[in-house]
Design an enzyme around this catalytic site. Structure first.
Site, mmCIF file in Angstrom:
data_model
loop_
_atom_site.group_PDB
_atom_site.id
_atom_site.type_symbol
_atom_site.label_atom_id
_atom_site.label_comp_id
_atom_site.label_asym_id
_atom_site.label_seq_id
_atom_site.Cartn_x
_atom_site.Cartn_y
_atom_site.Cartn_z
ATOM 1 C CB ILE A 48 3.791 11.616 0.274
ATOM 2 C CG1 ILE A 48 5.264 11.907 -0.089
ATOM 3 C CG2 ILE A 48 3.100 10.850 -0.846
ATOM 4 C CD1 ILE A 48 5.497 12.844 -1.246
ATOM 5 C CE LYS A 79 12.277 6.563 6.332
ATOM 6 N NZ LYS A 79 12.126 5.536 5.299
ATOM 7 C CG ASP A 96 9.587 -8.592 9.890
ATOM 8 O OD1 ASP A 96 10.077 -7.466 9.613
ATOM 9 O OD2 ASP A 96 9.373 -8.972 11.044
ATOM 10 C CB SER A 104 11.991 10.752 5.264
ATOM 11 O OG SER A 104 11.291 11.872 5.788
ATOM 12 C CB ALA A 108 18.375 8.253 14.046
ATOM 13 C CE1 TYR A 146 9.819 7.375 8.920
ATOM 14 C CE2 TYR A 146 10.354 9.705 8.737
ATOM 15 C CZ TYR A 146 9.854 8.545 8.184
ATOM 16 O OH TYR A 146 9.398 8.539 6.876
ATOM 17 N NE ARG A 163 -0.785 -0.231 4.916
ATOM 18 C CZ ARG A 163 -0.739 0.901 5.631
ATOM 19 N NH1 ARG A 163 -1.251 2.024 5.157
ATOM 20 N NH2 ARG A 163 -0.191 0.918 6.828
HETATM 21 P P1 NDP Z 1 2.520 2.938 4.556
HETATM 22 O O1 NDP Z 1 2.440 2.778 6.023
HETATM 23 O O2 NDP Z 1 1.350 3.454 3.792
HETATM 24 O O3 NDP Z 1 2.951 1.537 3.883
HETATM 25 C C1 NDP Z 1 4.078 0.849 4.340
HETATM 26 C C2 NDP Z 1 3.941 -0.616 3.973
HETATM 27 O O4 NDP Z 1 5.076 -1.287 4.557
HETATM 28 C C3 NDP Z 1 2.693 -1.253 4.574
HETATM 29 O O5 NDP Z 1 2.147 -2.189 3.683
HETATM 30 C C4 NDP Z 1 3.256 -1.921 5.819
HETATM 31 O O6 NDP Z 1 2.468 -3.002 6.292
HETATM 32 C C5 NDP Z 1 4.600 -2.403 5.294
HETATM 33 N N1 NDP Z 1 5.523 -2.770 6.363
HETATM 34 C C6 NDP Z 1 5.552 -2.313 7.662
HETATM 35 N N2 NDP Z 1 6.516 -2.945 8.345
HETATM 36 C C7 NDP Z 1 7.116 -3.806 7.486
HETATM 37 C C8 NDP Z 1 8.160 -4.767 7.611
HETATM 38 N N3 NDP Z 1 8.786 -4.972 8.781
HETATM 39 N N4 NDP Z 1 8.526 -5.494 6.516
HETATM 40 C C9 NDP Z 1 7.891 -5.317 5.334
HETATM 41 N N5 NDP Z 1 6.880 -4.444 5.161
HETATM 42 C C10 NDP Z 1 6.494 -3.695 6.228
HETATM 43 O O7 NDP Z 1 3.820 3.864 4.291
HETATM 44 P P2 NDP Z 1 4.044 5.035 3.231
HETATM 45 O O8 NDP Z 1 3.641 4.585 1.883
HETATM 46 O O9 NDP Z 1 3.504 6.296 3.777
HETATM 47 O O10 NDP Z 1 5.653 5.165 3.294
HETATM 48 C C11 NDP Z 1 6.505 4.366 2.474
HETATM 49 C C12 NDP Z 1 7.947 4.809 2.706
HETATM 50 O O11 NDP Z 1 8.069 6.196 2.404
HETATM 51 C C13 NDP Z 1 8.423 4.647 4.147
HETATM 52 O O12 NDP Z 1 9.771 4.248 4.165
HETATM 53 C C14 NDP Z 1 8.267 6.052 4.716
HETATM 54 O O13 NDP Z 1 9.138 6.282 5.787
HETATM 55 C C15 NDP Z 1 8.634 6.879 3.491
HETATM 56 N N6 NDP Z 1 8.104 8.232 3.549
HETATM 57 C C16 NDP Z 1 6.753 8.486 3.581
HETATM 58 C C17 NDP Z 1 6.263 9.788 3.590
HETATM 59 C C18 NDP Z 1 4.793 10.098 3.611
HETATM 60 O O14 NDP Z 1 4.432 11.288 3.662
HETATM 61 N N7 NDP Z 1 3.903 9.115 3.562
HETATM 62 C C19 NDP Z 1 7.184 10.919 3.602
HETATM 63 C C20 NDP Z 1 8.583 10.562 3.573
HETATM 64 C C21 NDP Z 1 9.011 9.271 3.531
HETATM 65 P P3 NDP Z 1 1.244 -2.682 7.353
HETATM 66 O O15 NDP Z 1 0.078 -2.300 6.517
HETATM 67 O O16 NDP Z 1 1.069 -3.975 8.084
HETATM 68 O O17 NDP Z 1 1.704 -1.573 8.235
#
Ligand code: NDP
Length: 247
Positions: free
Chosen positions: A187, A158, A62, A141, A156, A154, A15
């Site tokens: 985003i 990134k 994971d 990020s 640290a 977070y 997602r």
């Molecule tokens: P979401 O929380 O929407 O999606 C993250 C996905 O990663 C989810 O499907 C989640 O599963 C899965 N996930 C969580 N833990 C693990 C794990 N241990 N192993 C594998 N998959 C895992 O995140 P975003 O789309 O918002 O963010 C994506 C990336 O972008 C991240 O690295 C975030 O830090 C970075 N980012 C996001 C920003 C934003 O504004 N959204 C801004 C800057 C950076 P579950 O549904 O179970 O949680």
């Protein structure tokens, strides 16, 4: 068709931003592994990818657990034969002010965001070194550049991703593997949509372009970095934030 017949692993691809990257890469001709812990959502994303005519594999990964990543990678290599692109996108937050932040909150975020990226990068480097080609894209990020109150863990993690990107780029360059990072700003996701209107407005006032980015804005930069067009770029962090952070 900038990624025709490439195989891409997108962690956290079920997602959000990861899903947008997975769908765009598939539109450009790649077969996709959606590596996630949320298998229900991962399978939904895979159905969308298959409707685009590409192969999609939902893989329980994971990222914090190296042994599981190695096992998943072996299955991927059995089924799809190779890995051309890795996008380290899986990430979590557990926000708290420094004095209140527990060891568990610190460890959980570092384990997924930073160790997770290292684990996947290490696992895919072996087949990429053998095939003398590969692209690794780490999702950082802007918080890893400017910091943010309440996000010691977070920020640290990134900042660590940005440093890891540079070191991996230097180590893997001679094997024709490019490693870059993308640092998104605000985003538009489920998370930002839930914020009250006045808070959203205040956040937008800090962004020169005056709006939140979309997951697709981030995905398009990842596509560029995964494509032939970026073959002479490595070790860089590209900021996608509407102009909030200017070096
Ligand atoms: P979401 O929380 O929407 O999606 C993250 C996905 O990663 C989810 O499907 C989640 O599963 C899965 N996930 C969580 N833990 C693990 C794990 N241990 N192993 C594998 N998959 C895992 O995140 P975003 O789309 O918002 O963010 C994506 C990336 O972008 C991240 O690295 C975030 O830090 C970075 N980012 C996001 C920003 C934003 O504004 N959204 C801004 C800057 C950076 P579950 O549904 O179970 O949680």
């Amino acid at each position: 068709m900038r990624l025709k017949d490439k195989v891409a692993i997108i962690t956290g691809g079920a997602r959000g931003i990861g899903r947008a990257i997975a769908l765009l890469f598939a539109q450009e001709g790649a077969d996709i592994v959606v590596g996630d812990v949320n298998m229900q959502e991962a399978e939904k994303t895979c159905l969308e990818i298959r409707s685009l005519g590409r192969q999609a594999l939902s893989m329980e990964m994971d990222v914090a657990d190296y042994a599981k990543i190695e096992g998943a990678l072996n299955k991927i290599l059995d089924k799809l034969g190779k890995v051309d692109i890795l996008v380290n996108n899986a990430g979590i937050t557990k926000d708290n002010l420094l004095l209140r932040m527990s060891e568990a909150e610190w460890d959980a975020v570092l384990d997924v965001n930073l160790k997770g990226a290292f684990n996947c990068l290490k696992a895919v480097s072996r087949p990429m070194i053998k095939q003398r080609a590969g692209r690794i894209i780490n999702i950082a990020s802007i918080i890893g550049i400017i910091g943010n109150a309440g996000q010691a863990n977070y920020s640290a993690s990134k900042a660590g991703i940005i440093a890891l990107t540079k070191t991996a780029a230097k180590e893997l360059a001679s094997r024709n593997i490019n490693v870059n990072a993308v640092a998104p700003g605000f985003i538009q996701t489920e998370m930002t949509a839930k914020l009250p209107e006045d808070i959203q407005q205040k956040m937008k006032e800090m962004i020169p372009l005056g709006k939140f980015g979309s997951p697709e804005d981030v995905a398009k930069v990842c596509l560029f970095l995964a494509s032939e067009e970026a073959s002479y770029i490595t070790g860089q962090t590209i900021v996608v934030d509407g102009g909030m952070v200017m070096a």
